[in-house]
Design an enzyme around this catalytic site. Structure first.
Site, PDB file in Angstrom:
ATOM      1  N   HIS A   1     -43.258 111.186  10.940  1.00 37.25           N
ATOM      2  CA  HIS A   1     -44.064 109.971  11.089  1.00 37.25           C
ATOM      3  C   HIS A   1     -43.105 108.787  11.265  1.00 37.25           C
ATOM      4  CE1 HIS A   1     -47.483 107.292  10.634  1.00 37.25           C
ATOM      5  NE2 HIS A   1     -46.763 106.584   9.793  1.00 37.25           N
TER       6      HIS A   1
ATOM      7  N   ASP B   1     -50.666 111.479   6.673  1.00 34.73           N
ATOM      8  CA  ASP B   1     -49.327 110.870   6.586  1.00 34.73           C
ATOM      9  C   ASP B   1     -48.946 110.610   5.129  1.00 34.73           C
ATOM     10  OD1 ASP B   1     -50.174 108.795   9.423  1.00 34.73           O
ATOM     11  OD2 ASP B   1     -49.320 110.809   9.355  1.00 34.73           O
TER      12      ASP B   1
ATOM     13  N   SER C   1     -39.983 109.252   8.772  1.00 41.21           N
ATOM     14  CA  SER C   1     -40.063 110.133   7.600  1.00 41.21           C
ATOM     15  C   SER C   1     -40.524 111.529   8.016  1.00 41.21           C
ATOM     16  CB  SER C   1     -41.106 109.599   6.594  1.00 41.21           C
ATOM     17  OG  SER C   1     -40.862 108.240   6.283  1.00 41.21           O
TER      18      SER C   1
ATOM     19  N   ASN D   1     -44.387 117.315   9.161  1.00 41.66           N
ATOM     20  CA  ASN D   1     -44.739 116.350  10.208  1.00 41.66           C
ATOM     21  C   ASN D   1     -43.697 115.234  10.201  1.00 41.66           C
ATOM     22  OD1 ASN D   1     -46.492 114.909  12.109  1.00 41.66           O
ATOM     23  ND2 ASN D   1     -46.925 113.525  10.412  1.00 41.66           N
TER      24      ASN D   1
HETATM   25  C1  GRF Z   1     -42.762 110.213  17.779  1.00 45.86           C
HETATM   26  O1  GRF Z   1     -42.600 108.825  17.794  1.00 45.86           O
HETATM   27  C2  GRF Z   1     -43.268 110.626  16.427  1.00 45.86           C
HETATM   28  O2  GRF Z   1     -42.791 109.828  15.378  1.00 45.86           O
HETATM   29  C3  GRF Z   1     -44.737 110.426  16.575  1.00 45.86           C
HETATM   30  O3  GRF Z   1     -45.053 110.789  17.895  1.00 45.86           O
HETATM   31  C4  GRF Z   1     -43.890 110.648  18.693  1.00 45.86           C
HETATM   32  C5  GRF Z   1     -43.603 111.984  19.284  1.00 45.86           C
HETATM   33  O4  GRF Z   1     -42.700 111.808  20.315  1.00 45.86           O
HETATM   34  N1  GRF Z   1     -45.440 111.269  15.631  1.00 45.86           N
HETATM   35  P1  GRF Z   1     -42.246 113.121  21.132  1.00 45.86           P
HETATM   36  O5  GRF Z   1     -43.493 113.715  21.756  1.00 45.86           O
HETATM   37  O6  GRF Z   1     -41.592 114.042  20.149  1.00 45.86           O
HETATM   38  O7  GRF Z   1     -41.271 112.573  22.144  1.00 45.86           O
END
Ligand code: GRF
Length: 203
Positions: A108, A144, A135, A106
Site C-alpha cells: 500500500h 489496508d 507499507s 499487500n
Molecule cells: C502501486 O502504487 C501500489 O502501491 C498500488 O498500486 C500500484 C501498483 O503498481 N497498490 P504496479 O501495477 O505494481 O506498477
C-alpha cells in the site's frame, strides 16, 4: 514456495518480484498471475516470463461474494504457499481474506496506518506532510489494515507533484516488496495471532 500474484494494472511490482525470483533472490517461483482486468499490462510481463496467466473479470459476476468465491477457487488451483496482491484494485470479502490468512500480503502506497484507501500521494501532499512512504502488510479483514511487515520512507519536497512523489514511492515499493515476499516464502515472517513475527520476534 509457490507464489501467485494478483494484479489489475501495469505490474511493475510484479516485474520486480519475477526478476528477483528468476535471479534466485526469492526461495520460490511465481506459478501464476491473475488479473481482474484483461488489459492489465502486467499480464504481458507474466507471459514474457513464461508464467501462466488468468483473467477473472469482475464485471462478469453479479456479486462480490460470487466473484471472491470464484477467485479463491482459481487461486487454489495453483496450490500457492504465498499470495501477493500487487496493485490488485479490488476490495476483498472477509470470507476470502480469512481463507488465505497468513499467506496473503499487500503493498500500500502510504505509511500505514496513515492514508488507508486511495489517492494517498495527493492526500499526503495536501496535508503538508514532509514524509510519505509505502507499507507491505498481511491482508486481514480490515482494508489496508493488516499487521505491517516492512515500510520505506521518502521525503516530500516543496514543489512535489503527485506524479513525482508516486515515482519516488514506487522505487521504494520495488525495493521492499521482493524482500518481504522472500521473508514470507522462506518462513522467516509469519502471522501469529494477528501479529507479524520475524524469526519469532514480534514486528
Ligand atoms: C502501486 O502504487 C501500489 O502501491 C498500488 O498500486 C500500484 C501498483 O503498481 N497498490 P504496479 O501495477 O505494481 O506498477
Amino acid at each position: 514456495a509457490r507464489i501467485v500474484v494478483l494484479i489489475s494494472g501495469s505490474g511493475s511490482n510484479l516485474q520486480t518480484i519475477l526478476d528477483h525470483a528468476n535471479d534466485g533472490k526469492i526461495d520460490g517461483d511465481v506459478v501464476g498471475v491473475i488479473s481482474n482486468r484483461s488489459e492489465a499490462f502486467g499480464l504481458e510481463r507474466a507471459a514474457e516470463s513464461g508464467v501462466p496467466t488468468k483473467v477473472l473479470d469482475h464485471t462478469m459476476f453479479s456479486s462480490r461474494d460470487d466473484y471472491d468465491e470464484s477467485l479463491a477457487g482459481l487461486i487454489d488451483s495453483f496450490e500457492p504457499d504465498v499470495i501477493v496482491l500487487a496493485g490488485f484494485m479490488r476490495i476483498l470479502t472477509p470470507e476470502f481474506v480469512r481463507r488465505f490468512s497468513g499467506k496473503m500480503i499487500n503493498i500500500h502506497p502510504s505509511l500505514l496506518p496513515k492514508y488507508t484507501g486511495l489517492h494517498t500521494h495527493r492526500r499526503a501532499i495536501e496535508a503538508g506532510d514532509d514524509v510519505h512512504g509505502c507499507s507491505v502488510h498481511f491482508v486481514t479483514e480490515e482494508l489496508d489494515g493488516g499487521p505491517v511487515i516492512l515500510q520505506a520512507k521518502v521525503p516530500i519536497f516543496e514543489d512535489d507533484t503527485e506524479q513525482l512523489l508516486q515515482d519516488r514511492i514506487l522505487e521504494q515499493e520495488h525495493r521492499i516488496f521482493p524482500l518481504t515476499v522472500q521473508w514470507l516464502a522462506s518462513g522467516r515472517v509469519k502471522l501469529v495471532d494477528g501479529t507479524a513475527e520475524m524469526d519469532g520476534e514480534r514486528l
